[in-house]
Design an enzyme around this catalytic site. Structure first.
Site, PDB file in Angstrom:
ATOM      1  N   GLY A  87       0.804  -1.209   0.000  1.00  0.00           N
ATOM      2  CA  GLY A  87       0.000   0.000   0.000  1.00  0.00           C
ATOM      3  C   GLY A  87       0.838   1.260   0.000  1.00  0.00           C
ATOM      4  N   ASP A 126       3.586  -9.619   6.917  1.00  0.00           N
ATOM      5  CA  ASP A 126       2.634 -10.488   6.206  1.00  0.00           C
ATOM      6  C   ASP A 126       3.273 -11.192   5.013  1.00  0.00           C
ATOM      7  OD1 ASP A 126       0.609  -9.736   7.935  1.00  0.00           O
ATOM      8  OD2 ASP A 126      -0.063  -8.095   6.664  1.00  0.00           O
ATOM      9  N   ARG A 164      -4.415 -10.119   7.733  1.00  0.00           N
ATOM     10  CA  ARG A 164      -5.812  -9.863   7.396  1.00  0.00           C
ATOM     11  C   ARG A 164      -6.217 -10.487   6.066  1.00  0.00           C
ATOM     12  NH1 ARG A 164      -4.465  -4.755   9.308  1.00  0.00           N
ATOM     13  NH2 ARG A 164      -4.283  -3.935   7.194  1.00  0.00           N
ATOM     14  N   ARG A 169       5.247  -7.233  15.586  1.00  0.00           N
ATOM     15  CA  ARG A 169       5.928  -6.190  14.826  1.00  0.00           C
ATOM     16  C   ARG A 169       7.225  -5.733  15.488  1.00  0.00           C
ATOM     17  NH1 ARG A 169       3.157  -4.170  10.701  1.00  0.00           N
ATOM     18  NH2 ARG A 169       0.880  -4.210  10.662  1.00  0.00           N
TER      19      ARG A 169
END
Length: 360
Positions: free
Chosen positions: A110, A134, A178, A272
């Site tokens: 993104g 991810d 997700r 993280r």
């Protein structure tokens, strides 16, 4: 145009290894090419507000080993919110006012898509480096932070296994992911999970409970560990009115068989954080070095990707088009998990939709 002033920023969610990338860029760009390196604070916000700090190869190692090599997070700060398109004119003006000749951005799919759009609008020379726990950025087998997150998840599952065995319980661990289940899959195998539930593979509750009952009745295993990716889709028989994916599953299992007592742990942002493992530091060094080389060669609009044991440049437009990459339900790694007796759901209900990185 010759590069004199190079910018670097980190964007999106943080992960281990970001500082190691910044360190590699500083050593190569400043020491070998003689460029100025400026770290942009808080990604595009720093460009808009003209916030930048000079970074030198030995800024942080005067009192001992360089902390950038092994510290988590990012010294530059990062953001994953805000309307970048609405602020585009200010961001482009900030880039010009800072006098940057080129920019390296470290981010997920993104963030890289946004930065690529800005680079095209502003005529920037731009190179991207993929980071995400991810590991779902297209065309790269590994992204910065993934290996460390695997280690974190695996250690958590092993720890949960010992307490599960002590109390004859099922321990359910919610893992980040997700859209894709790469982290749950890799971490689950490495951490000895009995069940791994992923967004890509549907499961049926009766089959899952039957598997857990078989562990207890046939193999005398009175405990089990379940890793569930946060984007997993529960079947209709699971009551989804309760908060939390893991809690919904725990309640459904107990309702199906009262002897199956379950507890839930949400690993959350611990995935993280922490010190990057050696493989992430090595990947950071190679990607940081390669990004500077591509800038020096005049390249732009590329992302550094790990393919076949080396770093290559791939077109960012293609990366943005094909991301995110999902777990292939019929891959060798999923076959391995199934062969080890791990319950994964019903792969026959999950036809593969293709991947821009078939090694996943």
């Amino acid at each position: 145009m010759a590069v004199r002033k190079l910018g670097v920023l980190t964007s999106g969610g943080d992960c281990p290894g970001l500082n190691a990338v910044i360190r590699a860029i500083a050593h190569h760009a400043v020491s070998n090419y003689g460029w100025e390196l400026w770290g942009i604070a808080y990604a595009t916000q720093g460009l808009r507000q003209r916030q930048a700090i000079a970074i030198h190869p030995h800024s942080f190692d005067r009192q001992g080993p360089d902390p950038l090599l092994c510290s988590g997070g990012t010294i530059l700060g990062s953001i994953n919110r805000g309307d970048t398109l609405a602020q585009q004119a200010e961001i482009l003006a900030g880039y010009a006012d800072l006098g940057l000749d080129a920019l390296i951005g470290i981010g997920g799919d993104g963030s890289l898509a946004i930065l690529q759009h800005l680079a095209r609008a502003g005529g920037w020379q731009f190179i991207g480096i993929p980071k995400t726990i991810d590991n779902d950025v297209a065309f790269t087998e590994r992204a910065i932070g993934f290996d460390t997150a695997i280690h974190t998840v695996a250690e958590a599952l092993l720890n949960l296994g010992s307490t599960a065995a002590s109390h004859d319980r099922i321990m359910i661990a919610e893992v980040m992911g997700r859209q894709s289940g790469h982290l749950a899959l890799h971490g689950g195998i490495a951490g000895g999970a009995d069940v791994i539930l992923l967004p890509e593979i549907p499961y049926r509750l009766p089959e899952l409970c039957h598997y857990l009952q078989q562990l207890r009745d046939r193999w005398q295993r009175r405990y089990a560990v379940i890793a569930i990716a946060e984007g997993t889709h529960h079947p209709p028989e699971v009551d989804r009115s309760r908060p939390g994916l893991g809690e919904q599953l725990a309640h459904a299992i107990a309702a199906h068989d009262a002897r199956l007592e379950a507890r839930v742990t949400v690993l959350g942002h611990v995935q993280r954080g922490g010190q990057p493992v050696a493989s992430d530091r090595l990947l950071a060094a190679q990607m940081g070095y390669a990004a500077v080389e591509r800038i020096a060669a005049g390249a732009s609009g590329e992302m550094m990707a790990w393919q076949g044991g080396r770093v290559v440049g791939v077109a960012l437009d293609s990366v943005c088009l094909h991301s995110p990459t999902l777990v292939d339900p019929h891959s060798a790694l999923v076959d391995t998990a199934a062969g080890l007796g791990i319950f994964l759901g019903d792969r026959s209900l999950a036809p593969w939709r293709g991947s821009a990185c078939p090694t996943h």
